[in-house]
Write an enzyme that holds these catalytic residues in place. Structure first.
Site, PDB file in Angstrom:
ATOM      1  N   ASP A  65     -24.521  -3.254   7.247  1.00 18.71           N
ATOM      2  CA  ASP A  65     -23.754  -4.533   6.986  1.00 18.71           C
ATOM      3  C   ASP A  65     -22.221  -4.163   7.277  1.00 18.71           C
ATOM      4  OD1 ASP A  65     -26.394  -5.457   7.120  1.00 18.71           O
ATOM      5  OD2 ASP A  65     -26.381  -5.637   4.777  1.00 18.71           O
TER       6      ASP A  65
HETATM    7  P1  NAP Z   1     -27.316  -1.264   4.764  1.00 14.97           P
HETATM    8  O1  NAP Z   1     -26.563  -2.515   5.352  1.00 14.97           O
HETATM    9  O2  NAP Z   1     -28.249  -1.777   3.925  1.00 14.97           O
HETATM   10  O3  NAP Z   1     -28.010  -0.472   5.893  1.00 14.97           O
HETATM   11  C1  NAP Z   1     -28.293   0.674   5.687  1.00 14.97           C
HETATM   12  C2  NAP Z   1     -28.850   1.341   6.948  1.00 14.97           C
HETATM   13  O4  NAP Z   1     -29.417   2.509   6.610  1.00 14.97           O
HETATM   14  C3  NAP Z   1     -30.244   0.649   7.357  1.00 14.97           C
HETATM   15  O5  NAP Z   1     -29.792  -0.216   8.324  1.00 14.97           O
HETATM   16  C4  NAP Z   1     -31.107   1.815   7.841  1.00 14.97           C
HETATM   17  O6  NAP Z   1     -31.519   1.679   8.823  1.00 14.97           O
HETATM   18  C5  NAP Z   1     -30.344   3.056   7.470  1.00 14.97           C
HETATM   19  N1  NAP Z   1     -31.259   4.039   6.834  1.00 14.97           N
HETATM   20  C6  NAP Z   1     -31.921   3.820   5.756  1.00 14.97           C
HETATM   21  N2  NAP Z   1     -32.585   5.143   5.255  1.00 14.97           N
HETATM   22  C7  NAP Z   1     -32.103   6.216   6.096  1.00 14.97           C
HETATM   23  C8  NAP Z   1     -32.213   7.392   6.371  1.00 14.97           C
HETATM   24  N3  NAP Z   1     -33.109   8.036   5.571  1.00 14.97           N
HETATM   25  N4  NAP Z   1     -31.292   8.159   7.221  1.00 14.97           N
HETATM   26  C9  NAP Z   1     -30.543   7.477   8.124  1.00 14.97           C
HETATM   27  N5  NAP Z   1     -30.556   6.148   7.968  1.00 14.97           N
HETATM   28  C10 NAP Z   1     -31.011   5.221   7.076  1.00 14.97           C
HETATM   29  O7  NAP Z   1     -26.250  -0.426   4.090  1.00 14.97           O
HETATM   30  P2  NAP Z   1     -24.585  -0.592   3.925  1.00 14.97           P
HETATM   31  O8  NAP Z   1     -24.022  -0.698   5.199  1.00 14.97           O
HETATM   32  O9  NAP Z   1     -24.177   0.661   2.702  1.00 14.97           O
HETATM   33  O10 NAP Z   1     -24.484  -2.054   3.246  1.00 14.97           O
HETATM   34  C11 NAP Z   1     -24.625  -2.214   1.882  1.00 14.97           C
HETATM   35  C12 NAP Z   1     -25.146  -3.799   1.899  1.00 14.97           C
HETATM   36  O11 NAP Z   1     -25.674  -3.969   0.349  1.00 14.97           O
HETATM   37  C13 NAP Z   1     -24.438  -4.814   2.121  1.00 14.97           C
HETATM   38  O12 NAP Z   1     -25.097  -5.748   2.762  1.00 14.97           O
HETATM   39  C14 NAP Z   1     -23.650  -5.230   0.658  1.00 14.97           C
HETATM   40  O13 NAP Z   1     -23.254  -6.484   0.520  1.00 14.97           O
HETATM   41  C15 NAP Z   1     -25.052  -5.111  -0.301  1.00 14.97           C
HETATM   42  N6  NAP Z   1     -24.614  -5.179  -1.304  1.00 14.97           N
HETATM   43  C16 NAP Z   1     -24.021  -4.107  -1.835  1.00 14.97           C
HETATM   44  C17 NAP Z   1     -23.574  -4.019  -3.273  1.00 14.97           C
HETATM   45  C18 NAP Z   1     -22.925  -2.853  -3.737  1.00 14.97           C
HETATM   46  O14 NAP Z   1     -22.365  -2.935  -4.977  1.00 14.97           O
HETATM   47  N7  NAP Z   1     -22.572  -1.729  -3.173  1.00 14.97           N
HETATM   48  C19 NAP Z   1     -23.542  -5.008  -3.986  1.00 14.97           C
HETATM   49  C20 NAP Z   1     -24.221  -6.439  -3.523  1.00 14.97           C
HETATM   50  C21 NAP Z   1     -24.754  -6.168  -2.007  1.00 14.97           C
HETATM   51  P3  NAP Z   1     -32.909   2.331   9.582  1.00 14.97           P
HETATM   52  O15 NAP Z   1     -34.246   1.635   8.631  1.00 14.97           O
HETATM   53  O16 NAP Z   1     -33.357   2.019  11.034  1.00 14.97           O
HETATM   54  O17 NAP Z   1     -32.955   3.894   9.344  1.00 14.97           O
END
Ligand code: NAP
Length: 486
Positions: A407
């Site tokens: 994301d």
């Molecule tokens: P993400 O959008 O959740 O994407 C994580 C990606 O990692 C997935 O597409 C997944 O694809 C891949 N993945 C999972 N396990 C894996 C593994 N073992 N090896 C390789 N790839 C792997 O993560 P992000 O880009 O860090 O974004 C964070 C999200 O959380 C945002 O939408 C954000 O708004 C939300 N959020 C975060 C917070 C915060 O405080 N950090 C707060 C509120 C909301 P596959 O399944 O194809 O592997």
């Protein structure tokens, strides 16, 4: 001079409270940088121990006649401290990096519950008898109970125990009615304490009803909120807990509780605002709208195709580059690939490649998760850049290595007004000359939407678990047998 002796316990308590407050504030100050954060946590922990000591001094300072069960109560407190402290010690040591948000949710709820329990003791014991004390106790009880039940629902959602948001028609009105009912029972408690002739429902029953309404409010407030917003919700409850603790500190006239509560409340509110800003949303939008409900979202036409690439080839290509920016995400934490990632980075650096890390403020599942992960692997802080400091550099970079992130690099946030993440600032990985994305397959990110970056002309997909991919990249680069660049 001798007249000061009877005052010594009181002076000791005051000095301990002051020391605890100073340690909380100093610890928090040190937590503002990843370099000093571990010692900040330690200092704040010492502050907590000093505050507990002050409470013991207080208990012994009050006359024995006023507390006939003193020794029994002290024994119970020690048992509670041993159970709570032991569980937290064990939990802190064994919790997986990816389960941190759940742990924070639980601890937060416990704080709210503790504030609510103090209020309950005051209310059932009839100790909060003045009008101001009673109102403050009730407000603290309300906020503490909402924080307890709401945090437990947040934990259940983050842990996958509750899988879907529960939404029904007229939900906001229903929640409004519960809030009004809670306030009405609280108002009744205040009125009936002042004028006994108004007592229609027995006091204990009214207090139980008040807590039941407040707990129900926390549950129904949190149930409709989507999983993606849970970290923000936990942060709001964190602020609530601080406020409740501060209010109960006021009731008990305990300065350490007042200061700790205010600090937690203010820090929680600031964190909430910063997280909402990082997602380009308002706090009310998080609480009252249905973000994360992607079923209604129609993905725009994505052109291009997914182009797989071997891990070894991608590793070798980066070894011959002059600059690489790495974007870590939640998947890196899942794979626990941080150690291998830094090993790979050191190989690149030995070959003269300039490597930087770009960390998005909401990458992962809680604020700062990526910073902690990279720090755990020993990555120097001067290699880690925040979004606003690095976003302009992608366009002049040879490779962006997106590893377990989704994301936070989705260009739809910039261009697709209908996307649930539209407006969220993203890392401009798509602008790099070439992008490698490491992920296991076609899994979506937390927002549950497809990412056009992966289909871009300049993007190749390196499929596999992040740690396994990095091991292959390391082997391939080592296999080149190139000498290190001085
Ligand atoms: P993400 O959008 O959740 O994407 C994580 C990606 O990692 C997935 O597409 C997944 O694809 C891949 N993945 C999972 N396990 C894996 C593994 N073992 N090896 C390789 N790839 C792997 O993560 P992000 O880009 O860090 O974004 C964070 C999200 O959380 C945002 O939408 C954000 O708004 C939300 N959020 C975060 C917070 C915060 O405080 N950090 C707060 C509120 C909301 P596959 O399944 O194809 O592997």
């Amino acid at each position: 001079m001798l007249s000061i002796i009877p005052m010594l316990p009181q002076l000791g308590i005051g000095a301990a409270d002051l020391a605890a407050a100073f340690l909380f504030l100093y610890g928090l100050h040190r937590m503002s940088s990843p370099v000093t954060a571990p010692s900040g946590i330690f200092v704040a922990g010492i502050g907590m121990a000093v505050a507990v000591l002050a409470s013991f001094l207080y208990a012994f300072g009050v006359s024995q006649a006023a507390q006939p069960d003193l020794m029994i109560n002290i024994g119970l407190v020690i048992v509670a401290l041993a159970i709570g402290g032991g569980t937290a010690w064990w939990g802190g040591r064994t919790v997986a990096m990816t389960a941190m948000p759940q742990m924070v949710a639980i601890y937060n709820g416990m704080g709210g519950g503790a504030a609510g329990a103090i209020a309950a003791v005051e209310l059932f014991g009839g100790k909060a008898d003045g009008m101001t004390a009673l109102i403050v106790t009730l407000v603290g009880a309300l906020i503490g109970a909402v924080s307890l039940s709401g945090s437990l629902i947040a934990w259940a959602k983050l842990d996958g125990v509750i899988k879907k948001p529960l939404r029904f028609k007229g939900q906001q009105v229903f929640n409004g009615i519960i809030l009004l009912a809670t306030l009405a029972v609280g108002g009744y408690l205040v009125a009936a304490t002042q004028d006994k002739s108004l007592l229609v429902l027995a006091m204990p029953a009214s207090i139980y009803l008040f807590f039941a309404c407040a707990l129900a409010l926390g549950i129904f407030m949190t149930l409709p909120i989507g999983g993606a917003d849970m970290p923000v919700v936990i942060s709001i409850f964190n602020a609530f807990t601080g406020l409740a603790v501060g209010l109960e500190g006021f009731v008990l006239q305990n300065p350490a509780l007042m200061i700790a509560g205010m600090v937690v409340g203010a820090a929680g509110m600031l964190l909430t605002l910063l997280m909402a800003k990082a997602m380009n949303r308002s706090v009310s939008n998080v609480v009252f709208t249905n973000f994360g409900e992607v079923s209604k979202y129609k993905q725009g036409n994505i052109k291009g195709s997914l182009k797989p690439m071997q891990a070894g080839d991608a590793g070798i290509a980066m070894r011959y580059a002059s600059s690489v920016i790495i974007v870590p995400g939640y998947g890196l934490a899942v794979a626990q690939g941080q150690g291998k990632l830094y090993e790979f980075v050191k190989l690149l650096q030995a070959g003269g490649v300039s490597v930087k890390f770009a960390v998005h403020p909401v990458a992962g599942r809680m604020p700062g998760q990526m910073d902690v992960l990279l720090a755990e692997a020993g990555v120097p802080y001067d290699m880690i850049f925040q979004l606003e400091d690095i976003n302009d550099q992608f366009s002049s970079t040879d490779f962006a290595l997106v590893i377990g992130a989704n994301d936070v690099v989705n260009p739809a946030a910039r261009s697709d007004k209908t996307s649930p993440i539209f407006g969220m600032p993203i890392l401009n990985a798509d602008k790099a000359k070439k992008v490698f994305v490491v992920k296991r397959g076609e899994g979506k990110g937390y927002a549950g939407i497809v990412n056009a970056l992966f289909y871009g002309e300049n993007c190749d997909m390196v499929y596999g678990d992040a740690q396994a991919v990095l091991i292959k990249m390391i082997e391939a680069v080592r296999g080149l047998g190139l000498p290190a660049v001085a």
